[in-house]
Design a protein around this motif. Sequence first.
Motif, short mmCIF file in Angstrom:
data_model
loop_
_atom_site.label_atom_id
_atom_site.label_comp_id
_atom_site.label_asym_id
_atom_site.label_seq_id
_atom_site.Cartn_x
_atom_site.Cartn_y
_atom_site.Cartn_z
N LEU A 72 10.90 4.34 -0.56
CA LEU A 72 10.67 5.28 -2.11
C LEU A 72 11.93 5.50 -2.73
CD1 LEU A 72 7.40 6.90 -1.33
CD2 LEU A 72 7.58 4.96 -2.78
N GLU A 124 13.09 3.71 -5.93
CA GLU A 124 12.17 4.18 -6.90
C GLU A 124 12.54 5.54 -7.71
OE1 GLU A 124 7.62 3.50 -6.77
OE2 GLU A 124 8.48 2.34 -5.34
N THR A 161 2.53 7.21 0.75
CA THR A 161 3.13 6.43 -0.52
C THR A 161 2.27 6.78 -1.83
OG1 THR A 161 3.29 4.86 0.96
CG2 THR A 161 3.71 4.28 -1.19
N ASN A 162 0.94 6.95 -1.76
CA ASN A 162 0.28 7.25 -2.87
C ASN A 162 0.54 8.61 -3.37
OD1 ASN A 162 -1.26 4.90 -3.08
ND2 ASN A 162 -3.15 5.80 -2.10
N ARG A 166 4.12 8.69 -4.86
CA ARG A 166 4.04 7.81 -6.26
C ARG A 166 3.58 8.47 -7.36
NH1 ARG A 166 3.60 1.98 -3.88
NH2 ARG A 166 5.85 1.33 -4.04
N GLU A 225 5.38 9.82 -10.77
CA GLU A 225 4.77 9.17 -12.20
C GLU A 225 4.40 10.52 -12.88
OE1 GLU A 225 1.05 6.96 -11.58
OE2 GLU A 225 2.28 5.35 -10.64
#
Length: 646
Positions: A517, A520, A550-551, A554, A558
């Motif tokens: 990650l 990102e 990861t969820n 992320r 966001e």
Amino acid sequence: MKFSLSFILAVSLAGLQFLVIGIVLSTSYLSSEKAMLHHARDLLEKAGANASEHTSGFLKPASESAELAKRVFESGIIDKDDFEQLEAFLFQVLQNQSQISGIYYGDEAGNFTYVMRDDGAGPFRSKFIRAQDDLPGADFSWRKADYSIVETATDPADTFDPRGRPWYKTVKEQRSTIWTDPYIFFSSRQPGTTVAVPVEVDGVLSGVVGVDIEISEISSFLSQLDLSENASALILDEGGKVVAHPNMAEIIDTETGAPLRLREIGEIGDPISQAAFARLGAAEVLQIGEETQSEFEYEKDKYVSLLKPLSSIGLPWTIAVFAPETDFTQVIKDNRTRNLWIAAIISCIAALVGFALAELILRPVRVFAVRTALVSQGEVPDTEALPATYRELEKANETLIDQIAQRRQADARIIDLNRDLSHFSRVNLMGQMATGLAHELSQPLTAISQNVDAAISTARQDENPNEDLLNILNELDDQAHRGGDILSALRGFIRKDQGQMAPFDVNELVKQTESLLLHEAFVQGVTLRFEVDQMPQVVGNRIQIAQVLTNLVRNALEAISSADSPKKEISVTAERMQNQIEIWVKDTGPGIAPDVTLFKQFETSKKDGMGLGLSISRTLAEANGGRLWCDTSSTHGASFCLSLPI
Ligand code: ADP
């Protein structure tokens, strides 16, 4: 500006060389300069002693002659009142002592007998003043060396009286040997001095013996003093008159019309000699108590000097010997300059050699660097033989190849994990949707089945049941049951798919998630902080746990990006709590929107969201024996925790 290693090495080598040689040269220069100056002082001392001895030795015959005459007169060996005896005696003394230019005796009665060298009618001339005579004036006679008379003369106008002369008066007053101030002898026009001694009989002064001696010889001795190239010496009397100087012409004042006289130090045309005595100031009487070493400066040149009293024979004179320091130090100064040039040349050569050496040393290093770059870019296989290089670099190469290899197994694992995750996320999404659909469809199917059952029993109650209708209803019932069976099979299938359960390293998984990650987060300007203590292994499906992590990260990314939070930071920490570990994902985003029910399917605040991520994650956490919850007490941003049993 960056310099090449070769350049730095060459310059350092040359600089170091120059510094070392410079230090050695300076210290040796300073010590040799000191030694030379010490040596100069020794030489000055010797020259001073030499000049002093020479001067005393030169003047001694005068004082000895005077003393001899005194003893002879006082003892009565010669009758001093007999003019013939007196003249013959004085003649003999003069002949025996070549340095003295005249000898005389004056007495209390005013008689005066003077024998002197002459370049007139004969080589010797005698002068007599006979006070008892009725005839006034002086008689003269010229003699040859054999005492024979050449000529005689009389000067009636000569009223010379010895008792009125300063030498007579001073001796009478002091009753001791005196040296007169130097003066220019009338006849020879040369500088000289007179030593005068009292002649006493029974303690009563009978007369005074005087001896004249020319002192120009001392000047010529000084001019020959061989101390150093520019060394010089001169003698002053106590009144500051120059008694002797290497340049005789300097000391006699020949001003026309005026009587000849000796110049004073301030009057001679020799500024360096004046500077040598300047230290003594303008005192009328020079008094040098003892020998003094000193320095003086003239026109920026430094001189070493020695002032020495000539008191050994009672002379109130002072000798100064001096020489410029450069006479002694110029050689080593020249030497130092030459050596500095040599040092500079050696340093330049050292720089060139250093440069060449550095190039030679660096060549294998450069080859190694190029090869390493190619290996790391994968353009050259790491199995290819290492070019000839240094032992240290061989070791570095091994480590490097090892590192490259490790980074590739790690990169591969992250790629695998990424692939597994996207595959798994698709599968999970499908599963979750299927579960939802199954749940939603099971009720209408059950209603259909029950209604069909009710329709069949109603149709059977008829006397002539319509077989076609019954067949259709039975078919409907069968199909409804079949649909139910398919749904429960789907449910069972999803429930049973717990994936591969195995022990795995949480630390490694967290690190891999971070690597996954990192890019990102970087693109979105968010800082990721992963701080994980050493954790024990847990049993579970590492792909599913990675999916949950990861969820969560992320979602946090966001949330931060959508709200454009001023502080953009996500921290992932893991702690061990008794028999479970807790992994916390905290962000600096806007926090959970109040109208969103978390972990509920299709609940989302995002336009293109599906509201499945959190519910899938919770299902996965629970499938692995853990839990997933949101810490509602968090006031800044959102805070989710995933717990897993150890
Ligand atoms: P989706 O991301 O598709 O919306 P999720 O189940 O992952 O589905 O999330 C559900 C909702 O929970 C999100 O729409 C969001 O409103 C909220 N949410 C989840 N994580 C965060 C978070 N870190 N900060 C703020 N809100 C969050």
